[in-house]
Design a protein around this motif. Structure first.
Motif, PDB file in Angstrom:
ATOM      1  N   HIS A  16      -1.587   5.594  -2.831  1.00 40.24           N
ATOM      2  CA  HIS A  16      -1.614   6.934  -2.241  1.00 40.24           C
ATOM      3  C   HIS A  16      -3.020   7.481  -2.032  1.00 40.24           C
ATOM      4  O   HIS A  16      -3.182   8.641  -1.655  1.00 40.24           O
ATOM      5  N   TYR A  74       1.997   7.766 -17.952  1.00 39.49           N
ATOM      6  CA  TYR A  74       2.308   7.246 -16.609  1.00 39.49           C
ATOM      7  C   TYR A  74       2.420   5.717 -16.634  1.00 39.49           C
ATOM      8  O   TYR A  74       3.294   5.142 -15.988  1.00 39.49           O
ATOM      9  N   LEU A 107       8.583   8.306  -8.215  1.00 42.74           N
ATOM     10  CA  LEU A 107       7.236   8.887  -8.312  1.00 42.74           C
ATOM     11  C   LEU A 107       7.232  10.171  -9.148  1.00 42.74           C
ATOM     12  O   LEU A 107       6.375  10.363 -10.005  1.00 42.74           O
ATOM     13  N   CYS A 111       4.904  10.498 -12.550  1.00 47.58           N
ATOM     14  CA  CYS A 111       3.635  11.236 -12.596  1.00 47.58           C
ATOM     15  C   CYS A 111       3.727  12.599 -11.897  1.00 47.58           C
ATOM     16  O   CYS A 111       2.748  13.063 -11.323  1.00 47.58           O
ATOM     17  N   CYS A 114       0.915  15.180 -12.533  1.00 47.08           N
ATOM     18  CA  CYS A 114      -0.475  14.862 -12.180  1.00 47.08           C
ATOM     19  C   CYS A 114      -0.990  15.899 -11.183  1.00 47.08           C
ATOM     20  O   CYS A 114      -0.249  16.369 -10.328  1.00 47.08           O
ATOM     21  N   TRP A 116      -2.708  15.474  -8.675  1.00 46.80           N
ATOM     22  CA  TRP A 116      -2.677  14.955  -7.315  1.00 46.80           C
ATOM     23  C   TRP A 116      -1.250  14.756  -6.798  1.00 46.80           C
ATOM     24  O   TRP A 116      -1.065  14.334  -5.652  1.00 46.80           O
TER      25      TRP A 116
HETATM   26  S1  SF4 Z   1       0.428  11.657  -8.559  1.00 52.44           S
HETATM   27 FE1  SF4 Z   1      -1.441  11.135  -9.727  1.00 52.44          FE
HETATM   28  S2  SF4 Z   1      -0.877   9.411 -11.046  1.00 52.44           S
HETATM   29 FE2  SF4 Z   1       0.711   9.589  -9.437  1.00 52.44          FE
HETATM   30  S3  SF4 Z   1       0.059   8.196  -7.804  1.00 52.44           S
HETATM   31 FE3  SF4 Z   1      -0.786  10.212  -7.325  1.00 52.44          FE
HETATM   32  S4  SF4 Z   1      -2.862  10.241  -8.201  1.00 52.44           S
HETATM   33 FE4  SF4 Z   1      -1.733   8.534  -9.163  1.00 52.44          FE
END
Ligand code: SF4
Length: 128
Positions: A16, A74, A107, A111, A114, A116
């Protein structure tokens, strides 16, 4: 070909990555690593725990671990949902395919807290 050591959830982060990161050095390192992997899909990836190739320049790294407890959680979730194991080695193209499968299904569970996540979830949706 040298083995690239990655902690499991970084497979999702690489999938990603859109050029944003914790610092300029971290972003540049992610960009270089991703370019190398895209050019060489047969690079062997070994799954490890703790700080990995990408953590090397992360401002949140404290010796061999992350200052945050989230990455370890994670990693455990990626292993749980994918059936992969710490210490396992597989080609990047196969790891990436696993991460694509995982990302479509889990997903948020892996995480979702997170910083992001909104960006990654949006990208995932755009790929549907
Ligand atoms: S949400 Fe955070 S931990 Fe999950 S793929 Fe994106 S950057 Fe990585």
């Amino acid at each position: 070909m040298p083995v690239l050591e990655l902690r499991p959830h970084h497979g999702l982060c690489l999938l990603h990555f859109v050029g944003k990161g914790y610092s300029d050095a971290f972003t540049a390192h992610m960009t270089d690593t991703l370019a190398t992997l895209c050019e060489n899909p047969q690079i062997p990836v070994r799954l490890r725990s703790g700080a990995d190739h990408l953590c090397a320049v992360c401002p949140h790294r404290r010796e061999t671990v992350c200052e945050s407890a989230k990455p370890a959680r994670y990693d455990a979730a990626v292993l749980h949902y994918s059936g992969l194991q710490t210490g396992q080695t597989l080609f990047w193209k196969h790891f990436r395919a696993k991460m694509e499968w995982l990302s479509k299904r889990h997903l948020q569970e892996i995480c979702g807290d997170c910083r992001w996540y909104p960006l990654c979830a949006e990208l995932e949706k755009a790929r549907e």
